[in-house]
Design an enzyme around this catalytic site. Sequence first.
Site, PDB file in Angstrom:
ATOM      1  N   LYS A  83      73.525   2.267  47.848  1.00 16.10           N
ATOM      2  CA  LYS A  83      71.994   2.570  48.841  1.00 16.10           C
ATOM      3  C   LYS A  83      71.374   2.018  49.668  1.00 16.10           C
ATOM      4  O   LYS A  83      71.615   0.402  50.280  1.00 16.10           O
ATOM      5  CB  LYS A  83      70.800   1.853  47.363  1.00 16.10           C
ATOM      6  CG  LYS A  83      69.354   2.325  47.682  1.00 16.10           C
ATOM      7  CD  LYS A  83      68.564   2.631  46.781  1.00 16.10           C
ATOM      8  CE  LYS A  83      67.536   2.250  46.781  1.00 16.10           C
ATOM      9  NZ  LYS A  83      66.359   2.647  45.880  1.00 16.10           N
ATOM     10  N   SER A 158      63.436   6.704  44.604  1.00 20.15           N
ATOM     11  CA  SER A 158      63.903   6.220  45.905  1.00 20.15           C
ATOM     12  C   SER A 158      65.021   6.454  46.484  1.00 20.15           C
ATOM     13  O   SER A 158      65.515   6.245  47.364  1.00 20.15           O
ATOM     14  CB  SER A 158      63.289   4.803  46.746  1.00 20.15           C
ATOM     15  OG  SER A 158      63.563   4.015  45.641  1.00 20.15           O
ATOM     16  N   SER A 182      63.138   3.738  40.517  1.00 21.60           N
ATOM     17  CA  SER A 182      63.603   4.415  41.467  1.00 21.60           C
ATOM     18  C   SER A 182      65.253   5.100  40.923  1.00 21.60           C
ATOM     19  O   SER A 182      65.688   5.339  42.350  1.00 21.60           O
ATOM     20  CB  SER A 182      63.295   3.713  42.723  1.00 21.60           C
ATOM     21  OG  SER A 182      61.918   4.042  43.480  1.00 21.60           O
TER      22      SER A 182
END
Lengths: 485, 470
Positions: A83, A158, A182
Site C-alpha cells: 500500500k 482505504s 481499512s
Amino acid sequence: MAGDSIFPAQTAQQLSTKVQSGECTARQLTGKVLAHIRATDNSINAYITVDEEGACQQADLIDKKIASGQSVGPLAGIPIGIKDVLCTKGLRTTCASKILDNFIPPYDATVITRLRNADAIILGKLNMDEFAMGSSNENSSFGTVKNPHDHTRVAGGSSGGSAAAVASEEAFMTLGSDTGGSIRQPASFCGTVGLKPTYGRVSRYGLIAYASSLDQVGPLTRNVEDAALLLNVIAGHDPSDSTSANEPVPNYTADLDKGVEGLTIGIPKEYFADGLEDDVRQAVMAGIASLEKNGAKIREISIPTAGHAAYTIAAYYIIATAEASSNLSRFDGVKYGFRAEASNLTEMYTQSRSQGFGAEVKRRIMLGTYALSAGYYDAYYRKAQQVRTLIKQDFDNAFSSCDLLASPVSPTPAFKIGEKTDDPLQMYLSDIYTVSVNLAGIPGISVPCGKSSEGLPIGLQLLGNTFSEHTLLQAAHVIEREHAS
Amino acid sequence: MNYEPVIGLEVHAQLATNTKIFCGCSPEFGGEPNTHVCPVCLGLPGALPVLNQQVVEMAIRIALAVGCTIQPRSRFLRKNYFYPDLPKGYQVSQFQSNEEMPLATGGGIEVPTANGDMKTITLTRIHMEEDAGKSIHEESFVASGESLVDVNRCGVPLIEIVSEPDISTSEEAFHYITRLHQMLVYTGVSEGDMEKGHMRIDANVSIRPVGTTELGTKVEVKNVNSFRNCQRAIDIEIERQIALLETGGTIQQATMLYDPDRNQLRPMRTKEDSDDYRYFPDPDLVPVVVDDAWVDRVREQVPELPEAKKKRFAESFDISPEQIEELTASRERAEYFEATIEAGAEAKPAANWIQNNEIKIPAEALADLLGLMKEGTISSNIARKVFDEMADTGESAQAIVEKQGLVQISDTSELDGIVDEIIANSPSEVERYQGGDKKLVGFFMGQIMKATKGQANPQMVNQILREKLG
C-alpha cells in the site's frame, strides 16, 4: 480463486517451495505477475507505481542465492504489493496524494525491511484512499480502484488497491493499513482475507501516519495461512517505534487447523440490528453456524457503547481526525512534496496545502483542528477519549465470557462507484462494525464467508482480545475450509 | 505614583546529552547545515520519536538540585504551529494544567536582594522539550526575498525552567540567571556556553503600584542572551511601562525583542498567527514514568552544590571568603583546588595560584610546582615560566628546573658578589639613591635580575641592597 490462476500454487509456502526447488524461478514468477499487471491494471487501477526494474532485480538476486545454495527467507520469491502509505527506500511513495506525488523516501519502513530480509519481491505501490482517509478508494488522486468482481463497484477503502490486487492476482499477497476498517472492509468487498493486528503488534515506523493511536499495518491475502505467514514476518517489537509492543511473536502458521472446539464465540447483538443488508446477514450467520458445527459455543452478548454507531463513529472521527490534523502538518511544501507558487510564507502554506490535498483530506484536517482547538478540546477530543475507554471496557467485558466475537464487516457488499460520494456521513456509516476495533486496539480479521445474490463477496469479521491473533487465524481457517466446501 | 516591577523568567537550557532527544543524531553546535539529521528529526513522513533516557535523567538531576518535586508520571504533548524551521509542524513539549503535569514542579533558587538578605525565587516547573531549527533570513549568501532553513538544531534536547513572578528587580534577575547557570553547569546538565545558545532567556515583565498584589499586564522580552543584557533589557522595559502609565497610556500585551547592539527594545513580528497551539498528548510516545528508585539513583549523581561546597571550604581551608567564592564558582576549579591540596599543596598558595592562572597542568603537577616555591627553590617569577613550560611540554617542575638551571640563587655570598658588581657598575644611580631617590631600588633589582636571569632570590636581594646601600 475461480478460473485459471497465473500462479502455480495456492499458498505462499507452496509457491516459495516451488521457487526454492527450482520448479520455477523467482524471475519467471515475477515476470508473469508483471505481465499480468500490464494486461489487467488498466481496468482495475490497483497500482500507483509498478517497479518492474526493482522487482526483476530482486528476483534475480533471490534466484542467485538459491542457485548458490544459500538459505533464503520464508517469503522467498513471493511477489508482494505494498500500500502506498508505507515508505519504500528509493521508490516513490505518494499516499495517493498530489502533495507527495514526487516524494521518494530515503529510508524503508521497518515492515519493508522485514519483507526484504524474508526475500519477498516488492512489485510496487498500491492505490489507496488519499492518506488512508476513506472507505471506497474513491478519494485517490490517482483514480478509483475497481472491484475485480464487478468493475462498476468500489474495491473498498482505504486499502482498496491492496485488496483488489490480491483478488485480481496482480500480487500474491499485499500489505495494507487499517485505522478504522481499512484492511478488513476492502478485504470483505474483494473476497480476500484481511487482518488488522493488535495495536502495537506491528511496527509503525515508516508507516505514513493518519491516526497514530489507531493505525496498524496488516496482511491482505488469498487465504488464512498466507496471512499467518505474512504476520510472522512483519510482527514483533521495533525499537524505532515507541508504541510497538514487547510481546513475543508466536509462530502463527503453527496449529492453524486446531479448530474452534470448545471456544465461545460472542455475537454482539448491536451489530445485527437494522441497517444490515439481508444478504450480508445471511452469509455471516452461515459462517457463524459453521463455527458452531465445528464445536464452538455461540452466545449472544451486548456491547452497548462499542455497538452504538452514534458513539463509535463520533469518537472515531474526532480522535482520528484530531491526530491526523497534526500528523499532516508536516506536508507544508517546505522540504519535500508539492509546493505551490507563492509570494510569501503564508501563501506558500495555504496554496500548497489547498492545492495538494484532496477534498476528503481537507475535510478531516478541518474537523480535527476544530476538535482540538481552544474552547472545544474538552467537549470533543477529551470526551471522545472518554468514550473510547468505555468502548474498550465493553470488549474487556465481552472477552471475559467469550474467546472471540463474530460480526459482519460492513452493512453491505461492495457498493457502486459514486453511490456514496455525495454524502460523506453516509460513507462514514459504512464503518460501523470496524471502527470500534481500532478504538479498543484489539485485533480483527475479515474472512470470506459467502456471496451476495449478485455474486459479490461478503466477509465475516472475527475479533479477539489483544494479542490473540493466533486464535483468530485458527477460527478464520475453519470458516475458510467450510466456505470452500 | 510609585511602581514596583514584577518579573518572571523562562529559561531554555540545552542539555549536554550525547544525542538528540528523540533520535541518535548529534546535538553538536555548528556543523554543515542539514547534516546532523535523520528521518526522525527531519520529520519525514512515517518517522517516529524514541525518547532518549539520558534527557530524562539530566532533567531529573537539575530538578533535584534546585529542590523540585519530580512528578511520577508526565506526558509529552504536541504544540502545533506552522513555521519552516519546525519540520513536523508541531513541537514535542510538555504542559502544565489541571490534567497535565510536567516532569518537575516547585523548587527554588536563592538570590541576594538589594539589602543583602537572601530571597527564594520559586520555580513553577521544569519540563522537557525539543528544539526547533534555525531560519536564516538576512545573510550575504541568502537571495533577496528568500530564507534558508538549517534543521541541525531540530530535536536538540531542551529543558524549560519557569519561575514564578517572584523577581522584584532587574538585579535579582541577573543573580537568578547567574545562579541557575551555575547550577546547570555544576550538575553537568548543560555546558552553559552562552555563545552556542545553551541558555536562552525570556523575561516576563509587568509593573504595579507599590504595595498592591494584582498583577499588571505582562510584556514578554526575548533575545536577552547574556546575563547583563537580561538586566539591561528588563530595566528598559520597566522604564517604558512606567512612562506609558504615567502619560495615561495602558500596557498592551506584547513581545519585545532586545537589540544588544543598540541596547533597545522593539516590538517583535510574531511567528505564528494565533496563540492556539491545540496541545494534545503525543500519541507516538508513552508516558514518562519516574519511580522512587530512579529518583534515588539520580540523586546520587547530583554533586556537592555550590552552597554546601562553600561551607565545607570555609571549615576546611584557611583561605578568605572571597577566595572561597571565586574557587567554588565553577565546579571544575573547586575540584582542581581540592585535588591540588590532596597532592600535598597548602591551601593559601594553591588558592592564590589557581585564582590567577588557568588550569593547564594536572593538579599533582601544580602541587609539585607550589612545593618548589615553598622550599625556596624557585621564586614566583620563575615559577610562572616553569608553569608555562610544564603546560607546553608536560614535563615535571623538577625536571624543567634542573634542565634549565632555574634554581633560585639563595646563596648569600653569591648574591653578595652580584650585588657588589651591580653597585660598582652604576655609580650615578647609587648616588641618586643615597641622595633620596628610593624608587631606584627597582632599577637595581632589575639589573640584578637581568644578571641572574631572574633567578636571584628577590627577598634576599632586597635585604642585601638595603644593607649595602643604606
